[in-house]
Design an enzyme around this catalytic site. Structure first.
Site, PDB file in Angstrom:
ATOM      1  N   CYS A 110       0.896  -2.096   0.164  1.00 44.49           N
ATOM      2  CA  CYS A 110       0.344  -0.134   0.214  1.00 44.49           C
ATOM      3  C   CYS A 110       0.623   1.084  -0.120  1.00 44.49           C
ATOM      4  CB  CYS A 110      -0.959   0.180   1.252  1.00 44.49           C
ATOM      5  SG  CYS A 110      -1.866   0.915   1.422  1.00 44.49           S
ATOM      6  N   HIS A 153      -9.166  -3.683  -2.391  1.00 43.88           N
ATOM      7  CA  HIS A 153      -7.658  -3.108  -1.570  1.00 43.88           C
ATOM      8  C   HIS A 153      -8.332  -1.492  -1.347  1.00 43.88           C
ATOM      9  CE1 HIS A 153      -3.648  -2.217  -0.350  1.00 43.88           C
ATOM     10  NE2 HIS A 153      -4.217  -1.259  -0.746  1.00 43.88           N
ATOM     11  N   GLU A 154      -9.071  -1.215  -3.189  1.00 46.27           N
ATOM     12  CA  GLU A 154      -9.151   0.901  -3.097  1.00 46.27           C
ATOM     13  C   GLU A 154     -10.101   1.050  -2.391  1.00 46.27           C
ATOM     14  OE1 GLU A 154      -6.274   2.162  -3.097  1.00 46.27           O
ATOM     15  OE2 GLU A 154      -5.746   1.018  -4.077  1.00 46.27           O
ATOM     16  N   HIS A 157     -10.620   0.914   1.551  1.00 42.34           N
ATOM     17  CA  HIS A 157     -10.047   2.297   2.174  1.00 42.34           C
ATOM     18  C   HIS A 157     -10.932   3.668   1.822  1.00 42.34           C
ATOM     19  CE1 HIS A 157      -5.283   2.425   1.524  1.00 42.34           C
ATOM     20  NE2 HIS A 157      -5.181   1.687   0.925  1.00 42.34           N
TER      21      HIS A 157
HETATM   22 ZN    ZN Z   1      -3.784   0.630   0.102  1.00 42.52          ZN
END
Ligand code: ZN
Length: 183
Positions: A110, A153-154, A157
């Site tokens: 990341c 993953h995004e 966030h």
């Molecule tokens: Zn990340």
């Protein structure tokens, strides 16, 4: 242009915030921000630009990582078959997913985490997503394997979730159940 100095790092409270929906059609300001995020990723994958500006290569970036609590993500990479994924997406959401999971055999990294974290991150192997693109059009994407993992993953966030939250605390390298390894 955005550089590593614009990216907030692990421990910053912005990374734990739940980002807010972006109004549609997007304002010029939101559109410009998203274009800058996508450009950052392209620059980060250009050896010469990356060296000049000391950019870590990345394939995805969420507005959250700039300390901006808006539901916007940028994605830019080619998959193992050479298929291109290059998107600036507003209000992305997963509308359906497989039961089967998948995880990266090498673990995840990341741009907001300046260390390597060992451990498998279980994700859905296949997802269907909806979002608004940079031109303001509603789009639907079907993604699998590596691509599905990057988008998850995004999107995490935007919900204040970090990849290592998903790693088995007792046994980080225990293969997740009902999951295939992606090289
Ligand atoms: Zn990340």
């Amino acid at each position: 242009m955005l550089t590593m100095n614009d990216i907030v790092r692990e421990g910053h409270p912005a990374l734990r915030e739940i980002a807010k929906d972006v109004s549609i059609p997007p304002t010029n300001e939101d559109q410009n921000l998203l274009e800058d995020m996508l450009l950052f990723l392209k620059n980060s994958q250009d050896d010469e630009i990356a060296r000049t500006y000391e950019l870590r290569p990345g394939v995805g970036l969420a507005a959250t990582q700039l300390g901006i609590a808006k539901r916007m993500i940028a994605i830019h990479f080619d998959d193992a078959n050479g298929k291109k994924y290059s998107y600036g997406l507003i209000n992305p959401r997963i509308v359906s997913h497989s039961v089967e999971k998948a995880y990266l055999a090498s673990g995840e990294g990341c741009l907001s985490v300046d260390r390597s974290v060992e451990g498998y991150v279980p994700r859905y192997a296949r997802i269907t997503m909806k979002a608004t693109d940079l031109e303001g059009n509603e789009i639907k994407l079907r993604l699998r394997d590596y691509a599905a993992i990057v988008f998850q993953h995004e999107i995490d966030h935007l919900n204040g979730v970090m990849f290592y939250d998903h790693i088995n605390k007792d046994n980080p390298l225990l293969a997740p159940e009902n999951a295939k390894a992606i090289d």
